[in-house]
Design a protein around this motif. Structure first.
Motif, PDB file in Angstrom:
ATOM      1  N   GLU A   1       0.842  -1.188   0.000  1.00 30.15           N
ATOM      2  CA  GLU A   1       0.000   0.000   0.000  1.00 30.15           C
ATOM      3  C   GLU A   1       0.887   1.252   0.000  1.00 30.15           C
ATOM      4  OE1 GLU A   1      -2.124   3.295   1.964  1.00 30.15           O
ATOM      5  OE2 GLU A   1      -0.413   2.161   2.725  1.00 30.15           O
ATOM      6  N   ALA A   2       0.439   2.323  -0.700  1.00 30.44           N
ATOM      7  CA  ALA A   2       1.329   3.467  -0.945  1.00 30.44           C
ATOM      8  C   ALA A   2       0.874   4.773  -0.307  1.00 30.44           C
ATOM      9  CB  ALA A   2       1.479   3.692  -2.452  1.00 30.44           C
ATOM     10  N   GLU A   3      -0.259   4.794   0.392  1.00 31.75           N
ATOM     11  CA  GLU A   3      -0.769   6.078   0.882  1.00 31.75           C
ATOM     12  C   GLU A   3      -0.385   6.398   2.318  1.00 31.75           C
ATOM     13  OE1 GLU A   3      -4.748   7.633  -0.698  1.00 31.75           O
ATOM     14  OE2 GLU A   3      -5.025   5.474  -0.637  1.00 31.75           O
ATOM     15  N   THR A   4      -0.411   5.425   3.199  1.00 32.51           N
ATOM     16  CA  THR A   4      -0.229   5.715   4.621  1.00 32.51           C
ATOM     17  C   THR A   4       1.222   5.880   5.019  1.00 32.51           C
ATOM     18  OG1 THR A   4      -0.149   3.359   5.194  1.00 32.51           O
ATOM     19  CG2 THR A   4      -2.314   4.409   5.138  1.00 32.51           C
ATOM     20  N   GLY A   5       2.142   5.401   4.186  1.00 29.57           N
ATOM     21  CA  GLY A   5       3.553   5.463   4.559  1.00 29.57           C
ATOM     22  C   GLY A   5       3.983   4.346   5.476  1.00 29.57           C
ATOM     23  N   ALA A   6       3.070   3.427   5.776  1.00 27.11           N
ATOM     24  CA  ALA A   6       3.401   2.284   6.626  1.00 27.11           C
ATOM     25  C   ALA A   6       3.662   1.059   5.756  1.00 27.11           C
ATOM     26  CB  ALA A   6       2.255   2.007   7.606  1.00 27.11           C
ATOM     27  N   GLU A   7       4.257   0.061   6.333  1.00 26.06           N
ATOM     28  CA  GLU A   7       4.549  -1.182   5.603  1.00 26.06           C
ATOM     29  C   GLU A   7       3.309  -2.062   5.611  1.00 26.06           C
ATOM     30  OE1 GLU A   7       7.105  -2.017   3.752  1.00 26.06           O
ATOM     31  OE2 GLU A   7       7.971  -0.049   4.112  1.00 26.06           O
ATOM     32  N   LEU A   8       2.360  -1.745   4.734  1.00 29.32           N
ATOM     33  CA  LEU A   8       1.108  -2.478   4.653  1.00 29.32           C
ATOM     34  C   LEU A   8       1.020  -3.177   3.307  1.00 29.32           C
ATOM     35  CD1 LEU A   8      -1.245   0.316   6.041  1.00 29.32           C
ATOM     36  CD2 LEU A   8      -0.118  -1.503   7.339  1.00 29.32           C
ATOM     37  N   ARG A   9       0.334  -4.341   3.300  1.00 30.86           N
ATOM     38  CA  ARG A   9       0.176  -5.104   2.063  1.00 30.86           C
ATOM     39  C   ARG A   9      -1.298  -5.400   1.824  1.00 30.86           C
ATOM     40  NH1 ARG A   9       4.574  -9.755   1.238  1.00 30.86           N
ATOM     41  NH2 ARG A   9       3.823  -9.393  -0.894  1.00 30.86           N
ATOM     42  N   PHE A  10      -1.639  -5.540   0.538  1.00 33.45           N
ATOM     43  CA  PHE A  10      -3.017  -5.825   0.163  1.00 33.45           C
ATOM     44  C   PHE A  10      -3.389  -7.279   0.430  1.00 33.45           C
ATOM     45  CE2 PHE A  10      -2.065  -2.199  -2.700  1.00 33.45           C
ATOM     46  CZ  PHE A  10      -3.086  -1.351  -2.300  1.00 33.45           C
ATOM     47  N   ARG A  11      -2.499  -8.187   0.155  1.00 34.50           N
ATOM     48  CA  ARG A  11      -2.855  -9.605   0.168  1.00 34.50           C
ATOM     49  C   ARG A  11      -2.443 -10.305   1.453  1.00 34.50           C
ATOM     50  NH1 ARG A  11       0.099 -11.809  -4.896  1.00 34.50           N
ATOM     51  NH2 ARG A  11       1.781 -10.615  -3.917  1.00 34.50           N
ATOM     52  N   ASP A  12      -2.189  -9.550   2.505  1.00 32.33           N
ATOM     53  CA  ASP A  12      -1.693 -10.147   3.736  1.00 32.33           C
ATOM     54  C   ASP A  12      -2.388  -9.509   4.934  1.00 32.33           C
ATOM     55  OD1 ASP A  12      -0.254 -11.779   5.360  1.00 32.33           O
ATOM     56  OD2 ASP A  12       1.729 -11.042   4.761  1.00 32.33           O
ATOM     57  N   VAL A  13      -2.222 -10.121   6.094  1.00 31.02           N
ATOM     58  CA  VAL A  13      -2.702  -9.539   7.340  1.00 31.02           C
ATOM     59  C   VAL A  13      -1.685  -8.502   7.813  1.00 31.02           C
ATOM     60  CG1 VAL A  13      -3.208 -10.024   9.763  1.00 31.02           C
ATOM     61  CG2 VAL A  13      -3.974 -11.601   7.979  1.00 31.02           C
ATOM     62  N   ASN A  14      -2.183  -7.339   8.256  1.00 33.77           N
ATOM     63  CA  ASN A  14      -1.308  -6.272   8.739  1.00 33.77           C
ATOM     64  C   ASN A  14      -1.596  -6.031  10.221  1.00 33.77           C
ATOM     65  OD1 ASN A  14      -0.117  -5.120   6.048  1.00 33.77           O
ATOM     66  ND2 ASN A  14      -2.313  -5.341   5.672  1.00 33.77           N
ATOM     67  N   PRO A  15      -0.836  -6.687  11.122  1.00 32.95           N
ATOM     68  CA  PRO A  15      -1.062  -6.462  12.548  1.00 32.95           C
ATOM     69  C   PRO A  15      -0.786  -5.011  12.918  1.00 32.95           C
ATOM     70  CG  PRO A  15       0.323  -8.393  12.162  1.00 32.95           C
ATOM     71  CD  PRO A  15       0.231  -7.659  10.864  1.00 32.95           C
ATOM     72  N   LEU A  16      -1.646  -4.444  13.741  1.00 31.46           N
ATOM     73  CA  LEU A  16      -1.433  -3.070  14.185  1.00 31.46           C
ATOM     74  C   LEU A  16      -0.226  -3.003  15.112  1.00 31.46           C
ATOM     75  CD1 LEU A  16      -5.126  -2.009  14.787  1.00 31.46           C
ATOM     76  CD2 LEU A  16      -3.571  -1.101  13.048  1.00 31.46           C
ATOM     77  N   PRO A  17       0.532  -1.888  15.051  1.00 32.33           N
ATOM     78  CA  PRO A  17       1.741  -1.776  15.887  1.00 32.33           C
ATOM     79  C   PRO A  17       1.396  -1.866  17.370  1.00 32.33           C
ATOM     80  CG  PRO A  17       1.686  -0.068  14.188  1.00 32.33           C
ATOM     81  CD  PRO A  17       0.345  -0.721  14.185  1.00 32.33           C
TER      82      PRO A  17
END
Length: 371
Positions: free
Chosen positions: A123-139
């Protein structure tokens, strides 16, 4: 409660938009190989890489394919040529000849390989290391958690959903929900996972967005601009069972949100205009139609110029005729009478002369002669 902008144009129902980041090397080569493989296998009707100068800011790829229902789709992907060291950003706009069906193949996989390890789905908007096809645990850090969620709530290109784990899930529950989504949503949805103890911190971070995550449930974030009349309760799911089963209610909610009338995100209006007005991957019939349209446009312009020239000439002739008629009518008028000359001052009468002489003599009697 977030509000949507009444000024922005709405996203057409025929359009599919996505924005991401490729973090691996040689992104252009990955694209070229994949689209050529799809063309060779008949999935793509054709594709094209637009010529670009060495110092160009982006590389542009166009592709055309047909859905299983016979609907033609045109898509344009622009890839930042010079980007940060950690990746290249890409923008993808696709438009179909009919309203978009989320069951159709994802336009992202028409350009990028759908391998699980492919590095293009960040993902390119938030600036975080997020992915579309995966689970993104919150920090785990509350400050970083707030930063991620506030950025997700302002996202316009992607759909962000926050899922709360009522209890720590097993291996099946830790699998990403993306694998269960329709293809048209799979590469637009970012799944955030909140651990059981993070619910209060999550809802505190989302308080300005007007949404709350139910315990053990999920909520779709409004994004920016938000859909008209967005209501957080309408896009919240009370229970999500993370046991590997299909979360039918959550999928329905995500599909309903993606299909709702939403304003175009920042920058999308220009991307869509380029897709429609500067399309290069034409069929022979489209090239002929474009040439005919150009010929018609030039003919109409020439006709308008000729008409303007004739009107100008006619106006000039009428003005000349009017001037000639004025001069002729002026010459036919009689000469005006000469102005009368002013008369000479009348001479004094003899009586007046005698009176003046007497007055002079009278005035001289009082003078004494000088010695």
């Amino acid at each position: 409660m977030p509000t949507s902008s009444s000024v922005r144009p709405m996203t057409p129902p025929t359009v599919w938009l996505a924005r991401g980041r490729h973090v691996g090397p040689a992104a252009e080569d990955v694209l070229r190989r994949h689209v050529q493989q799809l063309k060779d296998s008949g999935v793509l009707r054709d594709w094209l890489e637009l010529p670009a100068a060495e110092d160009a800011q982006e590389r542009v790829f166009e592709a055309r394919w047909e859905t299983g229902e016979g609907v033609i789709v045109r898509a344009r992907l622009s890839l930042a040529h010079h980007g940060p060291a950690d990746g290249r950003e890409w923008l993808l706009a696709a438009e179909a000849e009919a309203a978009w069906d989320p069951r159709w193949p994802s336009p992202a996989t028409m350009f990028w390989p759908d391998d699980p390890d492919a590095p293009w789905d960040h993902e390119a908007e938030t600036g975080a290391e997020l992915r579309f096809r995966d689970v993104n645990p919150l920090p785990s850090d509350d400050k970083e958690l707030r930063r991620v969620l506030r950025g997700a709530a302002r996202s316009g290109w992607s759909v962000h959903v926050v899922v709360h784990e009522a209890m720590t899930p097993d291996a099946r529950g830790r699998l990403p929900l993306a694998r269960l989504l329709p293809p048209g949503l799979r590469h637009r949805v970012v799944e955030h996972r909140a651990a059981p103890h993070q619910l209060r911190a999550v809802n505190w971070a989302l308080r300005d967005s007007g949404v709350q995550v139910p315990r053990g449930g999920a909520v779709v974030l409004p994004g920016a601009p938000a859909p008209e009349g967005y209501d957080g309760d309408a896009f919240a799911v009370r229970s999500v069972f993370l046991d590997g089963s299909e979360p039918a209610e959550l999928i329905e909610t995500l599909s309903r949100f993606a299909a709702s009338a939403r304003p175009l995100p920042d920058g999308a209006e220009e991307v869509l205009a380029v897709l429609r007005e500067d399309w290069h991957l034409l069929t022979l019939e489209e090239e002929l139609a474009r040439e005919r349209a150009l010929v018609k446009m030039y003919a109409e312009a020439l006709e308008a110029m000729t008409r303007s020239r004739d009107l100008y000439r006619e106006a000039a002739e009428r003005a000349h005729e009017a001037l000639t008629a004025y001069r002729e009518s002026a010459a036919a008028l009689p000469e005006p009478p000469a102005p009368e000359q002013p008369r000479d001052t009348p001479t004094a009468s003899p009586l007046q002369q005698l009176t003046r002489t007497l007055e002079r003599l009278k005035g001289g009697k009082g003078r004494r002669p000088t010695d």
